[in-house]
Design a protein around this motif. Structure first.
Motif, PDB file in Angstrom:
ATOM      1  N   PHE A  33       0.797  -1.227   0.000  1.00 50.78           N
ATOM      2  CA  PHE A  33       0.000   0.000   0.000  1.00 50.78           C
ATOM      3  C   PHE A  33       0.831   1.279   0.000  1.00 50.78           C
ATOM      4  O   PHE A  33       0.251   2.366  -0.107  1.00 50.78           O
ATOM      5  N   GLU A  34       2.162   1.160   0.098  1.00 49.62           N
ATOM      6  CA  GLU A  34       3.013   2.348   0.170  1.00 49.62           C
ATOM      7  C   GLU A  34       4.045   2.309  -0.955  1.00 49.62           C
ATOM      8  O   GLU A  34       5.083   1.665  -0.846  1.00 49.62           O
ATOM      9  N   PRO A  35       3.759   3.030  -2.068  1.00 51.00           N
ATOM     10  CA  PRO A  35       4.644   2.944  -3.246  1.00 51.00           C
ATOM     11  C   PRO A  35       6.005   3.592  -3.033  1.00 51.00           C
ATOM     12  O   PRO A  35       6.915   3.381  -3.848  1.00 51.00           O
ATOM     13  N   ARG A  36       6.182   4.374  -1.983  1.00 50.14           N
ATOM     14  CA  ARG A  36       7.488   4.984  -1.744  1.00 50.14           C
ATOM     15  C   ARG A  36       8.520   3.960  -1.291  1.00 50.14           C
ATOM     16  O   ARG A  36       9.718   4.256  -1.300  1.00 50.14           O
ATOM     17  N   LEU A  37       8.078   2.771  -0.908  1.00 52.99           N
ATOM     18  CA  LEU A  37       9.014   1.678  -0.644  1.00 52.99           C
ATOM     19  C   LEU A  37       9.420   1.057  -1.970  1.00 52.99           C
ATOM     20  O   LEU A  37       8.572   0.636  -2.752  1.00 52.99           O
ATOM     21  N   ARG A  38      10.727   0.965  -2.216  1.00 56.09           N
ATOM     22  CA  ARG A  38      11.241   0.471  -3.498  1.00 56.09           C
ATOM     23  C   ARG A  38      11.570  -1.019  -3.470  1.00 56.09           C
ATOM     24  O   ARG A  38      11.647  -1.654  -4.521  1.00 56.09           O
ATOM     25  N   ALA A  39      11.798  -1.569  -2.289  1.00 55.14           N
ATOM     26  CA  ALA A  39      12.092  -3.001  -2.137  1.00 55.14           C
ATOM     27  C   ALA A  39      11.889  -3.348  -0.676  1.00 55.14           C
ATOM     28  O   ALA A  39      12.065  -2.497   0.208  1.00 55.14           O
ATOM     29  N   ILE A  40      11.530  -4.599  -0.404  1.00 51.93           N
ATOM     30  CA  ILE A  40      11.337  -5.006   0.989  1.00 51.93           C
ATOM     31  C   ILE A  40      11.910  -6.399   1.210  1.00 51.93           C
ATOM     32  O   ILE A  40      11.984  -7.216   0.278  1.00 51.93           O
ATOM     33  N   ALA A  41      12.330  -6.637   2.439  1.00 49.08           N
ATOM     34  CA  ALA A  41      12.798  -7.955   2.857  1.00 49.08           C
ATOM     35  C   ALA A  41      12.091  -8.320   4.154  1.00 49.08           C
ATOM     36  O   ALA A  41      11.901  -7.468   5.026  1.00 49.08           O
ATOM     37  N   GLY A  42      11.692  -9.574   4.254  1.00 49.51           N
ATOM     38  CA  GLY A  42      11.006 -10.035   5.450  1.00 49.51           C
ATOM     39  C   GLY A  42      11.558 -11.370   5.912  1.00 49.51           C
ATOM     40  O   GLY A  42      11.868 -12.237   5.092  1.00 49.51           O
ATOM     41  N   VAL A  43      11.682 -11.520   7.216  1.00 48.18           N
ATOM     42  CA  VAL A  43      12.191 -12.761   7.806  1.00 48.18           C
ATOM     43  C   VAL A  43      11.090 -13.392   8.658  1.00 48.18           C
ATOM     44  O   VAL A  43      10.591 -12.762   9.597  1.00 48.18           O
ATOM     45  N   ALA A  44      10.700 -14.613   8.290  1.00 50.82           N
ATOM     46  CA  ALA A  44       9.775 -15.409   9.097  1.00 50.82           C
ATOM     47  C   ALA A  44       8.451 -14.708   9.344  1.00 50.82           C
ATOM     48  O   ALA A  44       7.909 -14.739  10.443  1.00 50.82           O
ATOM     49  N   GLY A  45       7.908 -14.094   8.306  1.00 56.63           N
ATOM     50  CA  GLY A  45       6.607 -13.459   8.438  1.00 56.63           C
ATOM     51  C   GLY A  45       5.474 -14.421   8.142  1.00 56.63           C
ATOM     52  O   GLY A  45       5.601 -15.290   7.276  1.00 56.63           O
ATOM     53  N   PRO A  46       4.333 -14.291   8.835  1.00 59.31           N
ATOM     54  CA  PRO A  46       3.192 -15.169   8.580  1.00 59.31           C
ATOM     55  C   PRO A  46       2.268 -14.616   7.502  1.00 59.31           C
ATOM     56  O   PRO A  46       2.106 -13.395   7.382  1.00 59.31           O
ATOM     57  N   LEU A  47       1.667 -15.505   6.739  1.00 58.81           N
ATOM     58  CA  LEU A  47       0.616 -15.059   5.829  1.00 58.81           C
ATOM     59  C   LEU A  47      -0.591 -14.581   6.626  1.00 58.81           C
ATOM     60  O   LEU A  47      -1.142 -13.511   6.349  1.00 58.81           O
ATOM     61  N   ASN A  48      -1.021 -15.359   7.602  1.00 63.66           N
ATOM     62  CA  ASN A  48      -2.127 -14.974   8.492  1.00 63.66           C
ATOM     63  C   ASN A  48      -1.733 -15.373   9.905  1.00 63.66           C
ATOM     64  O   ASN A  48      -1.599 -16.550  10.217  1.00 63.66           O
ATOM     65  N   PHE A  49      -1.553 -14.378  10.768  1.00 69.10           N
ATOM     66  CA  PHE A  49      -1.071 -14.650  12.120  1.00 69.10           C
ATOM     67  C   PHE A  49      -2.117 -15.409  12.943  1.00 69.10           C
ATOM     68  O   PHE A  49      -1.783 -16.296  13.730  1.00 69.10           O
ATOM     69  N   GLY A  50      -3.381 -15.048  12.756  1.00 72.39           N
ATOM     70  CA  GLY A  50      -4.434 -15.686  13.537  1.00 72.39           C
ATOM     71  C   GLY A  50      -4.577 -17.164  13.252  1.00 72.39           C
ATOM     72  O   GLY A  50      -4.965 -17.939  14.143  1.00 72.39           O
ATOM     73  N   GLU A  51      -4.288 -17.574  12.020  1.00 71.66           N
ATOM     74  CA  GLU A  51      -4.391 -19.006  11.680  1.00 71.66           C
ATOM     75  C   GLU A  51      -3.415 -19.851  12.494  1.00 71.66           C
ATOM     76  O   GLU A  51      -3.627 -21.056  12.654  1.00 71.66           O
ATOM     77  N   LEU A  52      -2.366 -19.231  13.017  1.00 73.86           N
ATOM     78  CA  LEU A  52      -1.345 -19.952  13.772  1.00 73.86           C
ATOM     79  C   LEU A  52      -1.606 -19.922  15.276  1.00 73.86           C
ATOM     80  O   LEU A  52      -0.832 -20.494  16.050  1.00 73.86           O
ATOM     81  N   TRP A  53      -2.670 -19.270  15.701  1.00 73.58           N
ATOM     82  CA  TRP A  53      -2.888 -18.931  17.110  1.00 73.58           C
ATOM     83  C   TRP A  53      -2.742 -20.118  18.052  1.00 73.58           C
ATOM     84  O   TRP A  53      -2.039 -20.058  19.050  1.00 73.58           O
ATOM     85  N   ASP A  54      -3.414 -21.198  17.753  1.00 71.30           N
ATOM     86  CA  ASP A  54      -3.434 -22.333  18.685  1.00 71.30           C
ATOM     87  C   ASP A  54      -2.067 -22.963  18.878  1.00 71.30           C
ATOM     88  O   ASP A  54      -1.822 -23.601  19.913  1.00 71.30           O
ATOM     89  N   ASP A  55      -1.171 -22.804  17.913  1.00 70.32           N
ATOM     90  CA  ASP A  55       0.154 -23.411  17.999  1.00 70.32           C
ATOM     91  C   ASP A  55       1.224 -22.441  18.467  1.00 70.32           C
ATOM     92  O   ASP A  55       2.391 -22.839  18.623  1.00 70.32           O
ATOM     93  N   LEU A  56       0.843 -21.179  18.707  1.00 66.39           N
ATOM     94  CA  LEU A  56       1.815 -20.197  19.176  1.00 66.39           C
ATOM     95  C   LEU A  56       2.155 -20.453  20.644  1.00 66.39           C
ATOM     96  O   LEU A  56       1.305 -20.916  21.412  1.00 66.39           O
ATOM     97  N   PRO A  57       3.386 -20.133  21.080  1.00 65.67           N
ATOM     98  CA  PRO A  57       3.716 -20.253  22.500  1.00 65.67           C
ATOM     99  C   PRO A  57       2.785 -19.391  23.353  1.00 65.67           C
ATOM    100  O   PRO A  57       2.315 -18.327  22.914  1.00 65.67           O
TER     101      PRO A  57
END
Length: 351
Positions: free
Chosen positions: A230-254
């Motif tokens: 949503f922010e075109p002023r960002l020219r490139a991005i890097a992400g480490v270990a990001g979830p597609l949907n955080f809530g889908e992982l809820w029951d297995d989170l610590p």
């Protein structure tokens, strides 16, 4: 014997704490004294005080480099004292403020050009630390985005990897993070924080605002792709270990992660936290990412399964995905692989 929460913190976050700059021997000594989770904050604050004392002693003797390094260690100990410790909001806040103060002492001695930057958002302020590489007039800028339980105070050593490659860094406390979290709760649409900060930097000539990237870790690995969509002023991005949907992982989170999310999102209870977590969803959003994107994950990650990060990569049209096969949570046990990779790759994209 440590209780379940203490053991979970040791098992899940030992590599992260050490890779960010906690001395391994401090980690062993401090955690060996902790049997109950309610003891965690005080034990790590005691270790932080040790390093504050060393810092003040060294500075009094004129050893400014040694003092600055000790202030960094103190800031990290204060930070990790409270990162997922949410038993007492006032004590969490006190440790947060002490981490901030120690880091600014380190900046004073190690990087006097470092600058605190603030931007208005929703009647409050978001806060960031700006650092620039020496000898570079208008360096590209990398916005460094923390996760659920990290803050700008955790990034001093990580920032240096980018600075050594001629990139400026802006480590951001967005909504629900660090000191900004005292005013604004965690939110799914992190692009509003990135946009507000870029607006506040408009007109500066000491960084190149036509060459801005972002790097996020853990939940920041969700925030960075979300911001890029949503922010075109960002020219490139890097992400480490990001979830597609955080809530889908809820029951297995610590348990500690779920408790921290409830606290930082200001949810009424765990079920409300689950509903808030489900809004952190890149399904159908990742396809909007027009910028180059590098996504890193670890096949041994117990917190964010590598398949969840891979699903972001599958939807992002220009992505480059790297799987660190030996990577534990956030690949911190192989930080020597992913950090130089991220910095080199973002430098290539932005220069």
């Amino acid at each position: 014997m440590p209780d379940a929460r203490v053991q979970a913190a040791i098992d899940n976050w030992a590599p992260r704490m050490v890779s960010q700059g906690i001395d391994y021997n401090d980690f062993v000594r401090t955690t060996a004294k902790i049997e109950r989770w309610d003891e965690w904050l005080d034990a790590w604050c005691d270790t932080a005080e040790l390093h504050l004392g060393l810092a003040r002693e060294a500075e009094a003797d004129g050893r400014e480099l040694t003092a600055g390094e000790a202030f960094v260690r103190a800031a990290l100990c204060f930070h990790f004292a409270k990162y997922v410790w949410v038993l007492d909001g006032d004590r969490n806040r006190d440790a947060t403020e002490r981490a901030r103060a120690a880091l600014y002492e380190a900046h004073r001695l190690l990087d006097p050009s470092a600058e605190r930057v603030q931007a208005p958002l929703d009647g409050a302020e978001i806060v960031a630390n700006l650092r620039r590489p020496p000898g570079v007039d208008r360096p590209p800028l990398v916005i460094m985005i923390p996760g659920l339980d990290s803050t700008k105070e955790e990034f001093f050593n990580f920032e240096q990897v980018f600075i050594d490659r001629g990139l400026a860094t802006l480590s951001l406390d967005g909504p629900g993070q660090g000191e900004t979290g005292f005013q604004l709760p965690l939110r799914h649409d992190y692009e509003v924080a990135v946009a507000a900060m870029l607006d506040s930097l408009h007109g500066r000539d000491d960084v190149d605002l036509d060459r801005v990237g972002a790097a996020g870790v853990s939940l920041g690995g969700y925030y960075a792709p979300r911001a890029a969509a949503f922010e075109p002023r960002l020219r490139a991005i890097a992400g480490v270990a990001g979830p597609l949907n955080f809530g889908e992982l809820w029951d297995d989170l610590p348990m500690l992660t779920r408790e921290a999310f409830v606290f930082y999102s200001r949810s009424a209870d765990e079920e409300a936290g689950r509903e808030a977590a489900l809004r952190l969803d890149l399904d159908g959003v990742a396809g909007r990412i027009a910028q180059p994107a590098l996504l890193v994950t670890g096949k041994l990650d117990r917190l964010i399964p590598w398949e969840s990060t891979k699903r972001i990569a599958d939807q992002a049209p220009n992505d480059l995905h790297l799987l660190c096969t030996r990577g534990f949570p956030m690949c911190n046990n192989v930080a020597y692989r992913y950090r130089p990779l991220l910095a080199d790759w973002l430098r290539e994209q932005l220069t």
